[in-house]
Every structure is written in C-alpha cells, then in structure tokens.
Scaffold this active site. Structure first.
Site, PDB file in Angstrom:
ATOM      1  CG  ASN A  17     -16.312 -27.824  25.409  1.00 44.56           C
ATOM      2  OD1 ASN A  17     -17.271 -28.441  24.929  1.00 44.56           O
ATOM      3  ND2 ASN A  17     -15.048 -28.081  25.063  1.00 44.56           N
ATOM      4  CD  GLU A  36      -9.592 -24.214  25.709  1.00 46.72           C
ATOM      5  OE1 GLU A  36     -10.262 -24.259  26.750  1.00 46.72           O
ATOM      6  OE2 GLU A  36      -9.811 -24.954  24.737  1.00 46.72           O
ATOM      7  CB  SER A  72      -7.608 -27.457  34.893  1.00 49.49           C
ATOM      8  OG  SER A  72      -7.408 -28.682  34.211  1.00 49.49           O
ATOM      9  CE  LYS A  91     -13.684 -30.714  27.435  1.00 51.79           C
ATOM     10  NZ  LYS A  91     -12.276 -31.041  27.557  1.00 51.79           N
ATOM     11  N   GLY A 123      -8.379 -30.628  30.963  1.00 47.20           N
ATOM     12  CA  GLY A 123      -8.881 -31.867  31.548  1.00 47.20           C
ATOM     13  C   GLY A 123      -7.879 -32.588  32.424  1.00 47.20           C
ATOM     14  CG  HIS A 169     -11.558 -27.916  22.089  1.00 41.10           C
ATOM     15  ND1 HIS A 169     -10.887 -29.034  22.513  1.00 41.10           N
ATOM     16  CD2 HIS A 169     -11.983 -27.276  23.207  1.00 41.10           C
ATOM     17  CE1 HIS A 169     -10.912 -29.070  23.849  1.00 41.10           C
ATOM     18  NE2 HIS A 169     -11.575 -28.010  24.293  1.00 41.10           N
ATOM     19  CD  GLU A 198     -11.106 -32.292  24.372  1.00 41.97           C
ATOM     20  OE1 GLU A 198     -12.304 -32.199  24.081  1.00 41.97           O
ATOM     21  OE2 GLU A 198     -10.675 -32.093  25.536  1.00 41.97           O
TER      22      GLU A 198
HETATM   23  C1  PEP Z   1     -11.955 -27.294  27.424  1.00 41.80           C
HETATM   24  O1  PEP Z   1     -12.542 -28.299  27.111  1.00 41.80           O
HETATM   25  O2  PEP Z   1     -11.872 -26.352  26.632  1.00 41.80           O
HETATM   26  C2  PEP Z   1     -11.347 -27.211  28.759  1.00 41.80           C
HETATM   27  C3  PEP Z   1     -10.666 -26.132  29.067  1.00 41.80           C
HETATM   28  O3  PEP Z   1     -11.539 -28.288  29.603  1.00 41.80           O
HETATM   29  P1  PEP Z   1     -11.188 -28.326  31.179  1.00 41.80           P
HETATM   30  O4  PEP Z   1     -11.752 -27.087  31.803  1.00 41.80           O
HETATM   31  O5  PEP Z   1     -11.838 -29.583  31.660  1.00 41.80           O
HETATM   32  O6  PEP Z   1      -9.692 -28.375  31.295  1.00 41.80           O
END
Ligand code: PEP
Length: 250
Positions: free
Chosen positions: A9, A171, A212, A11, A177, A99, A101
């Site tokens: 992703n 997640e 992460s 972003k 992040g 997601h 976000e």
């Molecule tokens: C994500 O954006 O779905 C995500 C898991 O980000 P990160 O790997 O940076 O934590």
C-alpha cells in the site's frame, strides 16, 4: 493450500517518476521465475492517479494492481469519487476497503465500508477488507469483539459466501505506521478468531496481517497457521525491502 498474497500500500506517496521506478525495480526482482511457478501473489496499491502507469509497468510480470479506495456508488454526480468500474477499466484486480485511515480520517462507518465492499464485488474487483482495533480497545480486551463486528457488518450486507471469496486483512490500528508490530501470537489469535467467524466457507479465504511488517519480522508472522500473507505500508516503498518481505511468504 492457500496461496499467500503480499500487498504493498503506497498510500499518498510519490510521483510519476518514483512510481515508475519502484514498479520497474519490483518487476526486475520478480522476473527470475515463470509466473506459474511462483507460490506467492504480489499486488501493488499505488495512488489512483498512478494506476494505469503502474499497470503498464508491471504488464506481463504477474504482479497485480489494486486501488486504495473506491466509491460505493456506481456512477453519477459524486465529484472527486472513483467507481469500481473505472478501476477495472484502469486494470485493477483488487481494491482496499475499510483501511483504518479511511475509517478514522475520513469517517467511513462500517455501513459505508460494507457498501463499498458490495460495490467492489459488483464491478468484479476483489476487495481486501481491512479490520482492526485501536490501542484503547486492545487494552480493554475488546479486540476480537471489535474485529468480528467490523466483519459482521459486511456479512450482513453481502452474505458470508461473498465475504469468504474476498480477502480479509487484520491490521491493528496501533501497529500501522508506528513501528510497533503485533507479536506473531497476538496476530495469530485474532486471525484464528476471524477464521472461526467465517466457518467452513472461509477455510480457504486469505487472511493477511498488516501493521509495520518488515523483512525482519515477516517470516515469523507469515509462519502462523492462519496468516496467509501481509498488507505492507511503509516498507512497500522500498523495492528490496518489499521484495524480501514477499519472499518470506514463499
Ligand atoms: C498499511 O498501510 O496498511 C500498513 C500496514 O502500514 P505500515 O506497514 O506502514 O504499518
């Protein structure tokens, strides 16, 4: 045997040049074996404006492309929105839905997420349904209740069968992040709860872990019995690191 999937992703990062370069680096890494022999599926989620460019850059490589969001509406006066049919037209196979976000920063409710999931499947896209708890919810031991409620909202809208033919990404919001990762045991516990919720129909549904993920922790996470790959944010912007994560899923 479930074929693992590793999704990147991107972003809201990059520009035409960096998108083209990152896609080309991944194609170069990935092209050492025939598509049919690969035991992992790789999917890239660039910003929408770079979808067709990335689709062109990965053509013939076996790497799939998806969008980070879609409208719940089919067409009409929805300024700034992008429909599922438009994404298919750009060459997308997948789309992220729900997601954290989108849920947190753009106020997407579970009902809206369910409508988007339905719209995605109506257009022929495979939704990756993202679910996860906040740190506070985990501390209050609500993790499984929160995650299963987020999935239930979609089951109630489209039915169990349709959820099971999609992909679900667990997640934890506190791990996205932040550099904090759920331990393999914590992740597996939630993945098992999701697998149980999906029942018989969901035995072959792909369940991804996100939060992460890095090359250094991917093997242990992907080695858990109910984890079938990962959704990767930050680390997917670096070709070698992302490719090493993909290899950990093999
Ligand atoms: C994500 O954006 O779905 C995500 C898991 O980000 P990160 O790997 O940076 O934590």
């Amino acid at each position: 045997m479930i074929k693992p999937l590793v999704a990147g992703n991107w972003k809201m990062h990059g520009n035409t040049e960096t998108a083209r370069h990152l896609a080309a680096q991944l194609v170069a890494q990935w092209s050492d074996r025939p598509v049919a022999e690969r035991s992992v599926e790789m999917v890239l989620f660039p910003p929408s404006v770079h979808l067709s460019l990335v689709k062109g850059a990965v053509a013939g490589s076996g790497i799939a492309v998806g969008a980070q969001n879609l409208s719940q509406h089919g067409s009409g006066a929805y300024t700034g929105e992008i429909s599922g049919d438009m994404l298919v037209d750009q060459g997308c196979d997948y789309v992220l839905v729900g997601h954290s976000e989108r849920r947190d920063l753009f106020g997407e409710s579970s009902a809206t997420v369910a409508e988007k999931f339905k719209a995605a499947q109506s257009s022929g896209l495979i939704p990756i349904l993202c679910v996860g708890e906040t740190l506070r919810q985990r501390q209050q031991e609500q993790t499984v209740a929160v995650v299963t409620a987020q999935i239930k909202a979609v089951i109630d809208c489209v039915g169990m069968h349709n959820v099971c033919r999609a992909v679900v990404a667990y997640e934890p919001v506190w791990a996205i992040g932040t550099g904090e990762t759920a331990s393999p045991e914590q992740a597996q516990q939630v993945h098992r709860a999701i697998r149980n919720q999906l029942g018989e129909v969901g035995l072959s549904t792909r369940l991804l872990y996100g939060g992460s993920v890095k090359a250094s922790n991917a093997a242990e996470l992907f080695g858990q019995p109910d984890i079938n790959g990962g959704l990767v944010g930050g680390a997917s912007l670096e070709a070698i690191e992302f490719f090493n994560i993909v290899k950990r899923a093999e």
